[in-house]
Structure formats: C-alpha cells, structure tokens
Design a protein around this motif. Structure first.
Motif, mmCIF file in Angstrom:
data_model
loop_
_atom_site.group_PDB
_atom_site.id
_atom_site.type_symbol
_atom_site.label_atom_id
_atom_site.label_comp_id
_atom_site.label_asym_id
_atom_site.label_seq_id
_atom_site.Cartn_x
_atom_site.Cartn_y
_atom_site.Cartn_z
ATOM 1 N N GLU A 140 82.259 9.592 47.562
ATOM 2 C CA GLU A 140 83.107 8.408 47.350
ATOM 3 C C GLU A 140 83.743 8.467 45.972
ATOM 4 N N THR A 141 84.973 7.982 45.889
ATOM 5 C CA THR A 141 85.624 7.804 44.599
ATOM 6 C C THR A 141 86.391 6.494 44.590
ATOM 7 N N LYS A 142 86.687 6.034 43.400
ATOM 8 C CA LYS A 142 87.537 4.859 43.172
ATOM 9 C C LYS A 142 88.707 5.334 42.326
ATOM 10 N N VAL A 143 89.923 5.182 42.861
ATOM 11 C CA VAL A 143 91.080 5.731 42.172
ATOM 12 C C VAL A 143 92.146 4.654 42.004
ATOM 13 N N ALA A 194 79.018 1.668 61.782
ATOM 14 C CA ALA A 194 79.703 2.525 60.814
ATOM 15 C C ALA A 194 78.687 3.416 60.120
ATOM 16 N N PRO A 195 79.097 4.573 59.623
ATOM 17 C CA PRO A 195 78.166 5.442 58.898
ATOM 18 C C PRO A 195 77.551 4.731 57.699
ATOM 19 N N ARG A 196 76.295 5.003 57.459
ATOM 20 C CA ARG A 196 75.607 4.434 56.292
ATOM 21 C C ARG A 196 75.661 5.431 55.147
ATOM 22 N N THR A 197 75.824 4.914 53.946
ATOM 23 C CA THR A 197 75.936 5.822 52.803
ATOM 24 C C THR A 197 74.607 6.437 52.420
ATOM 25 N N GLY A 198 73.498 5.739 52.626
ATOM 26 C CA GLY A 198 72.194 6.266 52.223
ATOM 27 C C GLY A 198 71.919 6.051 50.747
ATOM 28 N N HIS A 199 71.216 6.998 50.136
ATOM 29 C CA HIS A 199 70.772 6.878 48.750
ATOM 30 C C HIS A 199 71.690 7.681 47.828
ATOM 31 N N LEU A 200 71.914 7.151 46.649
ATOM 32 C CA LEU A 200 72.722 7.853 45.658
ATOM 33 C C LEU A 200 71.961 9.075 45.158
ATOM 34 N N VAL A 201 72.565 10.270 45.308
ATOM 35 C CA VAL A 201 71.910 11.504 44.863
ATOM 36 C C VAL A 201 72.665 12.175 43.728
ATOM 37 N N TYR A 202 73.896 11.744 43.477
ATOM 38 C CA TYR A 202 74.676 12.329 42.379
ATOM 39 C C TYR A 202 75.747 11.324 41.980
ATOM 40 N N ALA A 203 76.043 11.254 40.702
ATOM 41 C CA ALA A 203 77.151 10.431 40.224
ATOM 42 C C ALA A 203 77.697 11.020 38.942
ATOM 43 N N ASP A 204 79.006 11.132 38.871
ATOM 44 C CA ASP A 204 79.699 11.389 37.616
ATOM 45 C C ASP A 204 80.562 10.170 37.356
ATOM 46 N N GLU A 205 80.152 9.359 36.375
ATOM 47 C CA GLU A 205 80.860 8.126 36.045
ATOM 48 C C GLU A 205 81.935 8.357 34.985
ATOM 49 N N PHE A 206 82.122 9.612 34.598
ATOM 50 C CA PHE A 206 83.146 10.002 33.631
ATOM 51 C C PHE A 206 83.021 9.207 32.334
ATOM 52 N N ALA A 237 88.272 9.870 29.424
ATOM 53 C CA ALA A 237 88.188 8.903 28.320
ATOM 54 C C ALA A 237 88.120 7.511 28.910
ATOM 55 N N GLY A 238 87.432 6.624 28.210
ATOM 56 C CA GLY A 238 87.356 5.230 28.641
ATOM 57 C C GLY A 238 86.657 5.039 29.963
ATOM 58 N N GLY A 239 85.733 5.947 30.311
ATOM 59 C CA GLY A 239 85.014 5.834 31.576
ATOM 60 C C GLY A 239 85.839 6.209 32.786
ATOM 61 N N GLN A 240 86.907 6.997 32.571
ATOM 62 C CA GLN A 240 87.751 7.415 33.679
ATOM 63 C C GLN A 240 88.196 8.859 33.490
ATOM 64 N N ASP A 254 87.537 6.465 38.591
ATOM 65 C CA ASP A 254 86.424 5.809 37.905
ATOM 66 C C ASP A 254 85.117 6.580 38.057
ATOM 67 N N TYR A 255 84.950 7.252 39.185
ATOM 68 C CA TYR A 255 83.694 7.971 39.408
ATOM 69 C C TYR A 255 83.827 8.865 40.633
ATOM 70 N N VAL A 256 82.877 9.769 40.766
ATOM 71 C CA VAL A 256 82.592 10.477 42.016
ATOM 72 C C VAL A 256 81.105 10.315 42.278
ATOM 73 N N ARG A 257 80.769 9.755 43.440
ATOM 74 C CA ARG A 257 79.374 9.527 43.809
ATOM 75 C C ARG A 257 79.086 10.188 45.147
ATOM 76 N N ILE A 258 77.876 10.712 45.264
ATOM 77 C CA ILE A 258 77.451 11.353 46.500
ATOM 78 C C ILE A 258 76.172 10.676 46.978
ATOM 79 N N TYR A 259 76.161 10.334 48.259
ATOM 80 C CA TYR A 259 75.015 9.685 48.885
ATOM 81 C C TYR A 259 74.500 10.566 50.020
ATOM 82 N N GLN A 260 73.207 10.479 50.289
ATOM 83 C CA GLN A 260 72.619 11.171 51.434
ATOM 84 C C GLN A 260 71.640 10.244 52.146
#
Length: 730
Positions: A593-596, A525-537, A558-561, A723-729
């Motif tokens: 990636e996101t968690k919704v 499966a594809p590997r996510t790699g290293h976290l290069v960006y995150a907005d944790e709201f 609000a409330g981290g979301q 909950d967040y938007v994260r980008i990996y490379q």
C-alpha cells in the motif's frame, strides 16, 4: 485472487407431477461460460430480448462468428430456449436491402440494442461510416414484425454524424433505448471521443426529439444500458480498451440518478460527468481466464433473478485468428445481484469460468398447442390464448413466488394473472394496473396515457414475505413502466395459478417459479493482515532494500515524504525510459500500500502524467496502478504490459476515483493450481473506504518485485509525494 460464492438452491413452487419433473431438471441444470460457444467463437456487445414466441434472442456486433470464417456477419442473431444453449438464427442485416441507405458500402454495424415497442421489434445500431458524412458514424434503426426479422431500415439515422470540435466526427456509437414510466422514450449513445449523451425519442422510437444531455464524460465511458429499479435509473457503462487481446481491461461500472437524464452518480456520490470521474464497479476481471469483461445487457429469468449478458476475452486465446487481428469476444452470462442498492456480478466475485446454476426458464406455457386446462370460454389461435372468465392452470403456487404472463386486453376489457385469491389486472377500460385480493384489499396505479393496449405487455407478479408487487414492462426490459404493491394477510396468494379476462383478453407465455432468493452480502474484500514492513520516508533517502531501474536523481526524501518530480518518460512500448524504484516482495500472500499526493488539477489536458505502485518483472512485463491524467479526465488506471506473439501488448482497467491524495493497494496471491501470481488492485480517496477492481497475472516462473513510479510527462511540472510504502501479510 480466487473468489467463490455458495449460491442458494433454486426451487419451484408446488406443481403437478409432470411440471415437477421439469422443475427438478431445471434445478439440477448448470451451465459454463461462454454461453455463445455453440454457434460463435466471438459474439461481442451482446444484448438479449425474450421474443413473443417464448424464445430468447441475442444480437451481436458484426464480426466473423468462427475462427477461419473471415467474412463478418452483419448483426448476427442467436436463439435460445434456456439462455445458456444458443443456436445461430441468421444475420439481421444480412440482406443488402435490409441495410440503411445512408450506410457506406464498407460500413460495419456495431452494438445492436433491440426492443419491443408498440407491437414491433426495433433495433438500434452503430453505423460506422456514412455516405452523407464520410468517416462519420451514426445510429441507425430498423424494425421487424418478429425478433428474427425481416428487418426494414429507416431511411434516415436516429442520430446523424456529429462534427467534432477539432475536426473529424464524434464517436456516435453504442445505442441503448429506455422507456420511462410516463411513456417517454429515450436513446443513450456515445463513446470516448465526445462523451455519452441521452436524447428524447419520438413516440414511435424512430426519431430524436429535442436537445441531447451529456450523462457521462468523454474519455471514460461507452456501451451504456439503462435500468429503472426501486426509484432509481441505473446507467451501466463500459470503460477502458475493448480490444487489446490478452491485456484487455474493458469492464462495467454504474451510476444512478433520480431522472433518466441524470445526473448519474456512483456509490460515493461522484458524478459520471466529473473530471475526476465516478463509477461503481459492476464486473471486472478476477484472475481467471476472462479479461475484458464489458459491454453489457440485462435479462431476467422466470424466477425474477437478473443476469448480466456481456462479452469477455479468454486471455489464453484472445484473437479469432492471427494475433493482433480480430479480438475473440464470446458472450458470457452471470448472475447480477443488487446489494444495498447497487448491482454487482455474483456478489462481487466477477466473471465465472466454472459451472454455475442455470437460469430458471422451464415450465412456461407458450400455447404452441391448446393445453387441456383451458375451459371452453378460451381458445388458442396463432400461439396465444383468447377468452374470458378465469382459466386455472394445473399448477398450484405457494410461498414466495413469481408469476407472469403477456397480456393484451381488447377495447373495454381487462386481462389478468391469478395467484391464489389475488388477481393482477391490466385494466384497459379503467387505464389502471390493479391488484385485487378480495375482501376490499385492492391497490392500483394509473397507466401512461399513451400506452398502446393493442400490443403485448408483460405483467409479473412477485410475492415475497406477504407483500405482492405487480409490474408492467415492455417485453420484460429495463424495469417496470409502472408497478403497484399490496401487503396481504397470510395464505392469500396460496392456491391455483390462472389467467383471467373481463371481456375478451389475449394471454401468452404464462409461467410460475419459486421467487429467487436475493443475495444480500458481497464477497469479502481481501484483508490486509499484519504490518510486516514500512518505509515512512522519515530519513533523507529511501530505507534499506530499495534499488533503481534507471535512477532519477531528482527524487528526494524530506519532510516524511518521497518527492518525485513526474518524469517525461514512460514504461510502455520499447522506449523504457522511466525510472522504477523497487524492492523485493515477501514470499507468499501480501498487500502493498502507498499514499500518494499528485495534484493534476481538473478539466485540462495533461497526458499522461501519473504516479503510483508497480509490480515489475522487467521492462516488458509489469503492472502499474496509478492515478493518471487522461485528456480532460482524472482516472485510476491499472495497466498491464506483457510480451505476446512477438510484440508487446498493453491494456488497463480503470477503477475508483482519484483525489489529490489517493491511497493505492496491490494484493498478491498465488494460484494454488498453476502457481500464477495474481495482483488485485484497490484505491481509496480517504484511506478507509476502498474500491476493488481487476486482477492481472504473472507466470509462475517469474518473481515480480514491487515499487513506485512517477512518469508520463514533465509539463506542466508536478511532483508526486509518497507518504509511505507498507507491506502487510496474513
């Protein structure tokens, strides 16, 4: 993203010089999809059976076969000696008197399923319209003495049109027959409107018996096919739109059960009848030329390797003639692997569009003429051998091997396959399938009480690592009726190959091949790699770099979301009323990636509320990965809209099972040859175990942005919480 797999070489056992030459040719052979190109530009909903004459036969949905032809063929038939080169063998229902009398004059015939039952060929098919219930589809059945006909239709449908609760008729489509180990016959049928059902059949397979049971929920699956393997019944089924041209997302998933009537569950234990519907992917589009990889059958080559037969659409040539006309769906063939108890095409690599190792089909004895190795106690008549005693073929077998033959013992007799000093007997006198290796080494299993010994049955003997398994099937279809296994000491199965009769026995289609080497690992499966960006709201607004297409002022942080009340709007079509929250994507390969959390409930209609990720070039060129309410079901849809031939084309792949909180990923890669942007989708119900699905593409000259959406309907009110938007490379 591009996936590749190095396959094990396929070799045959020790052979005579002439047989070795044929085997060498077989090993070197390759093929390239689509395999139907020799006689058809389109050949949808294919199923394949090996005929008693030693040829393979393919049957497809009624369409014109070639561009410009215009007139549909009524269940076209292809014939092949090697599964990869096919010629046209006529139309099964071409003659007016071959069609069922209850079919309307303008009815079409879809999705044939052909079986060898009790010495005749039985074809089930969809009749799209009937005289008895105009507008209602039904399942018809016809019989024939040979796989090429002539076909005689039964006067009444196996499954008659079924009225729907809201008016009209349920979709009575896509039949598939299955015979269980006790001889009971079943028929699976149905589609999106009404769901998929199974019913028992009469002993002759021509009539439904008793009440039907739902095995897959409506609004999700159709095109089923059932296989019995290692104690489980596997229900293959196709989902999404079969026929959306270049954005067709049709694909095959599977569930398994310990009973032919279910419940069928996926690898995560989720039922195919659940509102949050389950299904483990078998094949889906991987970013090459093929999209819409669906509606499968299954065939096994002489080495024991399974292959999926299915149709797909070349996204560069998606229509038979004019755009938005008949979809061009040729037949594909690809290796089917069974890994950790689950089937997957090419170990998860998906549909092939490059040369592949050909199936093993050479070297079998079909008794077209009398071979020199038959002793005088054996004769050849009507293309098969009849005799008694042992007849050794000019061929030795050793190591892991598969030997098979079609057997038909006369009354009080037994017919057998000899592998070294072991013999597998179809013993009509005792009612047993027996493996006898001498020196008291013996195992047996009872045959079904109603087994028709007067017709042909295939007995295949597989030897792997000193364990011999003999399996009895009807024409090599749907898994064994019965099987028996015996552990042997070394060298018992090394020696000569032969056939045997105690009393008079009929034998045909004798073959031996090196047993296939199973693939035991899926492609990585594809590997996510290293976290290069995150907005944790974590603030009061999205972080820097976000911008809107049609700002939605109801969105809050609000409330981290990020909280987004689902809009009464959409992106598909020309309305383009939905808001899109976007940011620039990084250069090169990446994973977003996101968690919704989106509580859509279950079993109620909330069309088409959804939320998730988007890769966006413009309002008319985007991909959208969302958990979504589709009528009474909850699914994860990976949709694509794009301009094509002056119109907008939209379709989607369905994958995974949504939870109230779902994790979503889009993995971006760039095709090194064309520069195309490829986005592969994945989903998870726990953030750890991911279901990987299809690939959609963008042209090299666009720069897609990435972001979030929440739309599809405002009632009842529901808010998506990201909950967040994260980008990996890498």
């Amino acid at each position: 993203m591009a996936l590749a797999l190095t396959l094990p070489a396929i070799a045959l056992p020790a052979l005579t010089a002439s047989a070795a030459s044929a085997a060498s040719t077989q090993r070197a052979a390759t093929y390239t999809n689509p395999v139907s190109s020799g006689f058809a530009d389109t050949f949808a909903d294919p199923t394949v059976i090996r005929g008693q004459d030693g040829y393979w036969y393919a049957y497809g949905t009624s369409d014109p076969l070639r561009s410009g032809e215009g007139t549909p063929h009524r269940v076209p038939v292809g014939r092949s000696s090697d599964l990869t080169t096919w010629t046209f063998a006529g139309d099964a229902l071409g003659a007016a008197n071959s069609r069922p009398p209850f079919a309307a004059a303008d009815a079409s015939y879809w999705a044939p399923d052909v079986r060898y039952l009790d010495g005749r060929y039985v074809m089930y098919y969809t009749v799209t319209d009937t005289t008895t219930a105009p507008g209602g589809s039904a399942i018809g059945v016809s019989t024939a003495p040979t796989p090429s006909g002539p076909w005689t239709a039964e006067p009444q449908p196996v499954i008659a049109p079924r009225p729907g609760g809201g008016g009209g008729y349920l979709w009575t489509f896509d039949p598939a027959e299955f015979t269980d180990s006790d001889g009971t016959r079943y028929l699976y049928y149905g589609s999106y409107y009404g769901g998929v059902y199974v019913t028992r059949l009469s002993a002759d397979g021509l009539h439904a018996v008793g009440a039907a049971t739902m095995v897959a929920i409506d609004n999700k699956y159709e095109g089923t096919y059932v296989v019995h393997r290692d104690g489980y019944y596997y229900l293959f089924a196709s989902s999404a739109n079969c026929c959306a041209g270049p954005t067709t997302g049709y694909s095959v998933s599977v569930g398994r059960a310990t009973s032919p009537t279910g419940p069928f569950v996926d690898a995560n234990g989720v039922a195919l009848t659940a509102s949050r519907v389950g299904g483990t992917p078998v094949v889906t589009q991987n970013g090459n030329r093929w999209v819409g990889t669906g509606h499968n059958g299954l065939v096994t080559d002489l080495s024991g390797q399974d292959y999926l037969v299915y149709h797909a659409i070349d996204r560069n040539s998606p229509y038979l003639d004019q755009p938005y006309g008949i979809n061009r769906r040729p037949m594909l063939l690809d290796r089917l692997d069974w890994i950790d108890g689950w089937p997957t095409v090419r170990a998860g690599a998906g549909a092939s569009d490059t040369p592949q190792p050909a199936p093993v089909t050479a070297g079998d004895e079909t008794f077209a003429t009398r071979p020199g190795w038959l002793p005088s106690s054996w004769q050849v008549t009507d293309g098969y051998a009849t005799g008694t005693g042992v007849a050794y073929r000019d061929q030795r077998v050793e190591g892991d091997v598969r030997v098979e033959a079609d057997l038909r013992p006369t009354a009080g007799a037994a017919a057998g396959v000899v592998v070294g000093s072991a013999t597998a007997w179809l013993d009509r006198a005792a009612g047993l399938l027996v493996v006898d290796a001498g020196a008291g080494r013996r195992a047996a299993v009872a045959l079904p009480a109603g087994l028709d010994y007067g017709t042909w049955h295939n007995v295949a003997v597989e030897v792997r690592h000193g364990q011999l398994t003999a399996a009895l099937t009807e024409a090599r279809q749907s898994g064994p009726i019965v099987s028996v296994t015996l552990t042997l000491p070394p060298n018992v199965t090394e020696g000569r190959l032969g056939i045997a009769g105690r009393g008079r026995a009929d034998v045909d289609n004798v073959s031996a091949a090196k047993l296939y080497r199973p693939v035991t690992r899926t492609v990585a499966a594809p590997r996510t790699g290293h976290l290069v960006y995150a907005d944790e709201f974590t603030g009061s607004a999205p972080g820097p770099g976000w911008s809107w297409v049609r700002r939605d002022n109801a969105v809050t942080v609000a409330g981290g979301q990020l909280n987004w009340p689902v809009e009464n709007a959409d992106l598909t079509g020309t309305a383009n009323s939905a808001g899109v929250l976007l940011r620039d994507a990084p250069a090169g390969d990446y994973t977003v990636e996101t968690k919704v959390t989106l509580d859509l409930g279950e079993n109620t209609v909330r069309n088409y509320q959804q939320a998730g990720l988007v890769a966006y070039a413009n309002d008319d060129d985007f991909v959208r990965l969302c958990q979504v309410a589709i009528w009474n079901t909850r699914q994860i849809e990976y949709g694509h809209e794009m301009p094509y031939a002056g119109q907008l084309s939209y379709g989607g792949v369905t994958l995974g099972t949504p939870a109230t909180t779902t994790w979503l990923r889009l993995v971006h890669t760039t095709d090194p040859k064309t520069g195309e942007h490829r986005f592969r989708a994945a989903s998870s119900a726990d953030g750890r175990h991911w279901t990987w699905s299809g690939v959609w593409t963008f042209p090299a000259d666009v720069t897609p942005r990435i972001g979030l959406v929440a739309h599809g309907g405002a009632q009842p009110a529901v808010t998506a919480q990201f909950d967040y938007v994260r980008i990996y490379q890498p």
